[in-house]
Design an enzyme around this catalytic site. Structure first.
Site, PDB file in Angstrom:
ATOM      1  N   ASP A  40     -11.987  44.078 -24.745  1.00 31.50           N
ATOM      2  CA  ASP A  40     -12.716  45.255 -24.246  1.00 31.50           C
ATOM      3  C   ASP A  40     -12.531  46.476 -25.156  1.00 31.50           C
ATOM      4  O   ASP A  40     -12.719  47.611 -24.729  1.00 31.50           O
ATOM      5  CB  ASP A  40     -12.310  45.575 -22.800  1.00 31.50           C
ATOM      6  CG  ASP A  40     -10.822  45.847 -22.679  1.00 31.50           C
ATOM      7  OD1 ASP A  40     -10.104  45.589 -23.670  1.00 31.50           O
ATOM      8  OD2 ASP A  40     -10.380  46.302 -21.616  1.00 31.50           O
ATOM      9  N   HIS A 247     -15.055  48.639 -55.948  1.00 30.69           N
ATOM     10  CA  HIS A 247     -15.006  48.811 -54.492  1.00 30.69           C
ATOM     11  C   HIS A 247     -13.607  48.542 -53.930  1.00 30.69           C
ATOM     12  O   HIS A 247     -13.458  48.037 -52.819  1.00 30.69           O
ATOM     13  CB  HIS A 247     -16.045  47.923 -53.801  1.00 30.69           C
ATOM     14  CG  HIS A 247     -17.443  48.417 -54.006  1.00 30.69           C
ATOM     15  ND1 HIS A 247     -18.566  47.660 -53.727  1.00 30.69           N
ATOM     16  CD2 HIS A 247     -17.914  49.589 -54.477  1.00 30.69           C
ATOM     17  CE1 HIS A 247     -19.650  48.363 -54.015  1.00 30.69           C
ATOM     18  NE2 HIS A 247     -19.285  49.533 -54.477  1.00 30.69           N
ATOM     19  N   ASP A 264     -11.492  57.986 -54.598  1.00 27.82           N
ATOM     20  CA  ASP A 264     -12.899  58.229 -54.241  1.00 27.82           C
ATOM     21  C   ASP A 264     -12.917  58.341 -52.727  1.00 27.82           C
ATOM     22  O   ASP A 264     -12.793  57.327 -52.027  1.00 27.82           O
ATOM     23  CB  ASP A 264     -13.766  57.067 -54.743  1.00 27.82           C
ATOM     24  CG  ASP A 264     -15.252  57.267 -54.468  1.00 27.82           C
ATOM     25  OD1 ASP A 264     -15.599  58.137 -53.649  1.00 27.82           O
ATOM     26  OD2 ASP A 264     -16.069  56.523 -55.054  1.00 27.82           O
ATOM     27  N   ASP A 275     -18.665  63.181 -50.848  1.00 26.34           N
ATOM     28  CA  ASP A 275     -18.338  62.009 -51.681  1.00 26.34           C
ATOM     29  C   ASP A 275     -17.766  62.507 -53.007  1.00 26.34           C
ATOM     30  O   ASP A 275     -18.509  62.941 -53.880  1.00 26.34           O
ATOM     31  CB  ASP A 275     -19.642  61.206 -51.887  1.00 26.34           C
ATOM     32  CG  ASP A 275     -19.420  59.896 -52.625  1.00 26.34           C
ATOM     33  OD1 ASP A 275     -18.270  59.542 -52.878  1.00 26.34           O
ATOM     34  OD2 ASP A 275     -20.430  59.239 -52.932  1.00 26.34           O
ATOM     35  N   HIS A 358     -22.210  51.012 -63.550  1.00 27.20           N
ATOM     36  CA  HIS A 358     -22.905  51.478 -62.346  1.00 27.20           C
ATOM     37  C   HIS A 358     -23.807  52.659 -62.683  1.00 27.20           C
ATOM     38  O   HIS A 358     -23.758  53.207 -63.784  1.00 27.20           O
ATOM     39  CB  HIS A 358     -21.926  51.819 -61.207  1.00 27.20           C
ATOM     40  CG  HIS A 358     -20.931  52.901 -61.513  1.00 27.20           C
ATOM     41  ND1 HIS A 358     -21.262  54.241 -61.535  1.00 27.20           N
ATOM     42  CD2 HIS A 358     -19.608  52.842 -61.792  1.00 27.20           C
ATOM     43  CE1 HIS A 358     -20.174  54.946 -61.803  1.00 27.20           C
ATOM     44  NE2 HIS A 358     -19.163  54.125 -61.983  1.00 27.20           N
ATOM     45  N   HIS A 362     -26.565  58.889 -56.621  1.00 23.51           N
ATOM     46  CA  HIS A 362     -27.305  58.403 -55.451  1.00 23.51           C
ATOM     47  C   HIS A 362     -27.551  59.611 -54.561  1.00 23.51           C
ATOM     48  O   HIS A 362     -26.854  60.628 -54.669  1.00 23.51           O
ATOM     49  CB  HIS A 362     -26.524  57.306 -54.706  1.00 23.51           C
ATOM     50  CG  HIS A 362     -25.125  57.676 -54.297  1.00 23.51           C
ATOM     51  ND1 HIS A 362     -24.847  58.436 -53.184  1.00 23.51           N
ATOM     52  CD2 HIS A 362     -23.916  57.421 -54.866  1.00 23.51           C
ATOM     53  CE1 HIS A 362     -23.540  58.605 -53.084  1.00 23.51           C
ATOM     54  NE2 HIS A 362     -22.942  58.014 -54.101  1.00 23.51           N
ATOM     55  N   HIS A 369     -24.739  56.828 -49.000  1.00 22.34           N
ATOM     56  CA  HIS A 369     -25.860  56.429 -49.874  1.00 22.34           C
ATOM     57  C   HIS A 369     -27.101  56.735 -49.044  1.00 22.34           C
ATOM     58  O   HIS A 369     -27.580  55.896 -48.290  1.00 22.34           O
ATOM     59  CB  HIS A 369     -25.771  54.959 -50.261  1.00 22.34           C
ATOM     60  CG  HIS A 369     -24.587  54.678 -51.152  1.00 22.34           C
ATOM     61  ND1 HIS A 369     -24.224  53.427 -51.540  1.00 22.34           N
ATOM     62  CD2 HIS A 369     -23.680  55.520 -51.735  1.00 22.34           C
ATOM     63  CE1 HIS A 369     -23.143  53.495 -52.329  1.00 22.34           C
ATOM     64  NE2 HIS A 369     -22.799  54.758 -52.447  1.00 22.34           N
ATOM     65  N   GLU A 412     -21.675  61.005 -60.885  1.00 22.87           N
ATOM     66  CA  GLU A 412     -20.415  60.281 -60.901  1.00 22.87           C
ATOM     67  C   GLU A 412     -20.270  59.287 -62.043  1.00 22.87           C
ATOM     68  O   GLU A 412     -20.226  58.080 -61.824  1.00 22.87           O
ATOM     69  CB  GLU A 412     -20.202  59.572 -59.561  1.00 22.87           C
ATOM     70  CG  GLU A 412     -21.371  58.746 -59.042  1.00 22.87           C
ATOM     71  CD  GLU A 412     -21.022  58.025 -57.727  1.00 22.87           C
ATOM     72  OE1 GLU A 412     -19.998  57.333 -57.701  1.00 22.87           O
ATOM     73  OE2 GLU A 412     -21.774  58.163 -56.757  1.00 22.87           O
ATOM     74  N   TYR A 416     -14.427  52.099 -67.330  1.00 23.36           N
ATOM     75  CA  TYR A 416     -13.509  51.106 -66.760  1.00 23.36           C
ATOM     76  C   TYR A 416     -13.205  50.103 -67.863  1.00 23.36           C
ATOM     77  O   TYR A 416     -14.084  49.338 -68.255  1.00 23.36           O
ATOM     78  CB  TYR A 416     -14.160  50.420 -65.545  1.00 23.36           C
ATOM     79  CG  TYR A 416     -14.776  51.437 -64.598  1.00 23.36           C
ATOM     80  CD1 TYR A 416     -14.019  52.060 -63.612  1.00 23.36           C
ATOM     81  CD2 TYR A 416     -16.125  51.824 -64.740  1.00 23.36           C
ATOM     82  CE1 TYR A 416     -14.575  53.024 -62.785  1.00 23.36           C
ATOM     83  CE2 TYR A 416     -16.688  52.792 -63.923  1.00 23.36           C
ATOM     84  CZ  TYR A 416     -15.908  53.385 -62.946  1.00 23.36           C
ATOM     85  OH  TYR A 416     -16.453  54.346 -62.137  1.00 23.36           O
ATOM     86  N   ARG A 433     -13.177  57.784 -63.014  1.00 23.32           N
ATOM     87  CA  ARG A 433     -14.487  58.246 -62.520  1.00 23.32           C
ATOM     88  C   ARG A 433     -14.302  59.688 -62.065  1.00 23.32           C
ATOM     89  O   ARG A 433     -13.246  60.052 -61.541  1.00 23.32           O
ATOM     90  CB  ARG A 433     -14.988  57.373 -61.367  1.00 23.32           C
ATOM     91  CG  ARG A 433     -16.334  57.827 -60.821  1.00 23.32           C
ATOM     92  CD  ARG A 433     -17.055  56.772 -59.942  1.00 23.32           C
ATOM     93  NE  ARG A 433     -16.347  56.414 -58.734  1.00 23.32           N
ATOM     94  CZ  ARG A 433     -15.643  55.306 -58.559  1.00 23.32           C
ATOM     95  NH1 ARG A 433     -15.546  54.420 -59.538  1.00 23.32           N
ATOM     96  NH2 ARG A 433     -15.028  55.059 -57.413  1.00 23.32           N
ATOM     97  N   GLU A 435     -16.529  62.425 -59.805  1.00 20.13           N
ATOM     98  CA  GLU A 435     -17.728  62.476 -58.949  1.00 20.13           C
ATOM     99  C   GLU A 435     -17.811  63.810 -58.220  1.00 20.13           C
ATOM    100  O   GLU A 435     -16.868  64.209 -57.528  1.00 20.13           O
ATOM    101  CB  GLU A 435     -17.683  61.344 -57.920  1.00 20.13           C
ATOM    102  CG  GLU A 435     -18.825  61.390 -56.913  1.00 20.13           C
ATOM    103  CD  GLU A 435     -18.859  60.173 -55.997  1.00 20.13           C
ATOM    104  OE1 GLU A 435     -17.801  59.582 -55.726  1.00 20.13           O
ATOM    105  OE2 GLU A 435     -19.975  59.828 -55.548  1.00 20.13           O
TER     106      GLU A 435
HETATM  107  N1  GLY Z   1     -18.024  56.320 -52.500  1.00 22.25           N
HETATM  108  C1  GLY Z   1     -19.199  55.607 -52.725  1.00 22.25           C
HETATM  109  C2  GLY Z   1     -19.860  56.054 -53.939  1.00 22.25           C
HETATM  110  O1  GLY Z   1     -19.292  56.807 -54.698  1.00 22.25           O
HETATM  111  O2  GLY Z   1     -20.996  55.744 -54.170  1.00 22.25           O
HETATM  112 MN    MN Z   2     -20.925  58.259 -54.721  1.00 20.87          MN
HETATM  113 MN    MN Z   3     -17.708  58.099 -54.189  1.00 21.92          MN
END
Ligand code: GLY
Ligand code: MN
Ligand code: MN
Length: 466
Positions: A40, A247, A264, A275, A358, A362, A369, A412, A416, A433, A435
Site C-alpha cells: 500500500d 547517466h 549534475d 539543471d 552528446h 535541450h 528535457h 552543457e 570524456y 561537463r 552546464e
Molecule cells: N541532467 C540531465 C541533462 O543534463 O540533460
Molecule cells: Mn541538461
Molecule cells: Mn544536467
C-alpha cells in the site's frame, strides 16, 4: 482582479483549438496517476506538466475539460473525511471554481457520466497523444456513448487531434511567471553545488572517507532547505572515472584526493526544473592536465553562449561548441592531426565523437528535457539528406529551430576521455561537463545558474579553507 497565468493559458489553448480545428472543439487533459511502489505504498506523486500548466493544481485524480468557447470544467477528488485523514486535505469540487478560476467543477466519480455529454455535438476532440497509458481507450468508450445517441440527433466528434501540438508550442516560450520561478530554482541549485564543493574539500582536508552519497546529501539538504519539492531528476555525483559514464547516479564510490568530481543536479521548484553541472577537483586544486581539459570545455561553453541569441538556430551553440572542442582535442593530442587532419576534417568525419558524444543543449522548463519542437515549424518541409560518416546511415535533416526570447535551454558541453591507444595517458579517465541554464532574451541570453562559478580559479577560491 488580475487573471491568473493558468486562466490566461486556458484562454490561449481554447483560441488555438478554435483557430486550428473550429469552435466546436473540446480538450481533455488528465493529470498523472499515482503509481504503486509495493503493497500500500506509492511512489512519490508528481502531477502531469500539461495539466499543471493549465490549472496550477497538484492533486492526483483530476481532469480538465476545456471547450472551444473557453469554458473550463474541472473534475477532482470529492471531499471525503476518512480519505483526507489518511492522505491529506482535498480541495474538492465546491471550492475549486473560486480557487482555480475554472467555470465549474465536479467530482471525478462523475467523469464517465458527464464526459459523453461534454463531447456531444463537438466536431473535434483534443487530448495529449501517447502520454497517459489507457487514455485513448477511455476516450473511445466515451465516444461510443455519444454514438448511441446519434439516433436522437446528437453529433459525435469525427476528428481527434493531439493537444501536445498546441501546448508544446505554448510551453516552449516561458512567460514572466515561469521565468521568475526558473530563476529561483536555478539559484537554489547553484547554492547546492557550492555547498557540495565545499563539503568535499573540507572532508578531505579532515582526512575523512568521502563518498559520492555524502555530496548527494548536501545537494538534497540545500534543495529542501529552500523549499524545493524534490530533485528535478536523479542527481549525478560521479567521482573520478565515473564521470565518463553519462547517466551515472550518485552512488557509494570513494571521492579521492587528486580526482575530479562531476555533479549534475538541479532542484524542481513549484513545478519547474533547473539543471546544473559543475566539475571540480575533490581537494580544491586542479592538476595541470585536469585544468587543461577544464579550460577547453569552458572555452567551448563560452563560444556556445555567444551563439545563443534570438534569430540564431538551436543547433548554433552546439556547432560552436564542437568547433572549439575539436580544435582543442587536436591541439592537446586527444585527436591525431596526422590521422584526422584539420578541425574541419575532424568534424566532418565526426572524430570528436569519441570524446564528446552528446548534444550541447535541450529545452528546459517544467520537464528537465522539456517539450517543444527542435525543428523550425515554418521550415518543416525543407528536408536535406546526408550520410552519417560513422554509421553510414542516411540522416534526414530539417532546419533547426530559430531561437526566440523566452525560450529556455541548457548549454552543457563536456569531454570524456576513456583510456585507449593513442590517447595521452595524463588525460585518461577524466570526465568534465559544465552546464548552465539560459533564457533567450531580446539581445542574447541570460544565464540563470551562475550563482555557482565556472571559472577554475573561482572554484578553487571557494573551495579554499575558510
Ligand atoms: N541532467 C540531465 C541533462 O543534463 O540533460
Ligand atoms: Mn541538461
Ligand atoms: Mn544536467
Amino acid at each position: 482582479m488580475t487573471t491568473s497565468p493558468y486562466a490566461t493559458r486556458r484562454a490561449r489553448l481554447a483560441a488555438e483549438m478554435t483557430r486550428l480545428g473550429g469552435a466546436d472543439s473540446v480538450a481533455i487533459i488528465p493529470t498523472a496517476t499515482v503509481h504503486p511502489r509495493n503493497r500500500d505504498s506509492d511512489f512519490l506523486y508528481r502531477h502531469d506538466s500539461y495539466f499543471y500548466y493549465l490549472t496550477g493544481f497538484t492533486e492526483p485524480d483530476a481532469w480538465l475539460v476545456l471547450t472551444g468557447d473557453g469554458r473550463s470544467t474541472l473534475f477532482c477528488q470529492p471531499k471525503d473525511l476518512e480519505r483526507e485523514i489518511w492522505d491529506g486535505i482535498r480541495l474538492g469540487p465546491e471550492a475549486a471554481p473560486a480557487a482555480l478560476g475554472v467555470y465549474e467543477a465536479h467530482s471525478v466519480n462523475e467523469l464517465s457520466e458527464r464526459l459523453p455529454k461534454l463531447l456531444e455535438n463537438k466536431a473535434t476532440v483534443w487530448y495529449p497523444f501517447a502520454t497517459h497509458p489507457g487514455l485513448e481507450g477511455r476516450i473511445d468508450g466515451w465516444l461510443q456513448k455519444v454514438r448511441t445517441r446519434v439516433r436522437y440527433g446528437a453529433l459525435a466528434p469525427e476528428t481527434q487531434r493531439d493537444a501536445c501540438a498546441i501546448l508544446d508550442e505554448m510551453r516552449l516560450i516561458k512567460d514572466a511567471h515561469e521565468q521568475d520561478i526558473m530563476r529561483r530554482a536555478a539559484s537554489i541549485s547553484a547554492g547546492a553545488h557550492i555547498r557540495a564543493m565545499q563539503r568535499s574539500a573540507t572532508m578531505l582536508r579532515a582526512g575523512q572517507d568521502v563518498r559520492e552519497y555524502h555530496l548527494d546529501a548536501e545537494l538534497l539538504h540545500e534543495f529542501r532547505q529552500h523549499g524545493s519539492q524534490y530533485p528535478a531528476y536523479g542527481s549525478i555525483v560521479a567521482a573520478g572515472a565515473n564521470a565518463c559514464i553519462l547517466h551515472y547516479r550518485a552512488d557509494a564510490a570513494p571521492i579521492r584526493d587528486g580526482e575530479l568530481v562531476l555533479i549534475d543536479a538541479g532542484c524542481e521548484l513549484d513545478g519547474y526544473a533547473s539543471d546544473i553541472t559543475r566539475t571540480f577537483p575533490a581537494n580544491g586544486k586542479f592538476s595541470g592536465p585536469q585544468r587543461a581539459l577544464y579550460d577547453l570545455v569552458l572555452a567551448s561553453q563560452e563560444a556556445a553562449i555567444a551563439a545563443t541569441r534570438p534569430g540564431a538556430r538551436f543547433n548554433d551553440p552546439h556547432e560552436a561548441t564542437v568547433r572549439v572542442l575539436t580544435q582543442g582535442m587536436l591541439d592537446l593530442g586527444l585527436l591525431d592531426k596526422n590521422k584526422h587532419g584539420t578541425v574541419d576534417d575532424a568534424i566532418a568525419g565526426r572524430h570528436h565523437f569519441i570524446h564528446y558524444m552528446h548534444r550541447t543543449s535541450h529545452w528546459l522548463g517544467m520537464d528537465v528535457h522539456d517539450c517543444g519542437s527542435y525543428v523550425e515549424p515554418t521550415e518543416i518541409g525543407q528536408v536535406s539528406e546526408r550520410i552519417d560518416p560513422l554509421s553510414g546511415e542516411v540522416i534526414k535533416d530539417r532546419p533547426s529551430r530559430i531561437l526566440r526570447p523566452g525560450m529556455v535551454l541548457t548549454i552543457e558541453p563536456g569531454i570524456y576521455v576513456r583510456p585507449g591507444e593513442g590517447v595521452p595517458e595524463e588525460f585518461w579517465n577524466i570526465g568534465i561537463r559544465i552546464e548552465d541554464d539560459a533564457i533567450v532574451t531580446e539581445t542574447g541570453c541570460e544565464l540563470i545558474t551562475r550563482g555557482v562559478p565556472v571559472d577554475a580559479d573561482e572554484i578553487e577560491a571557494l573551495m579554499e579553507a575558510p
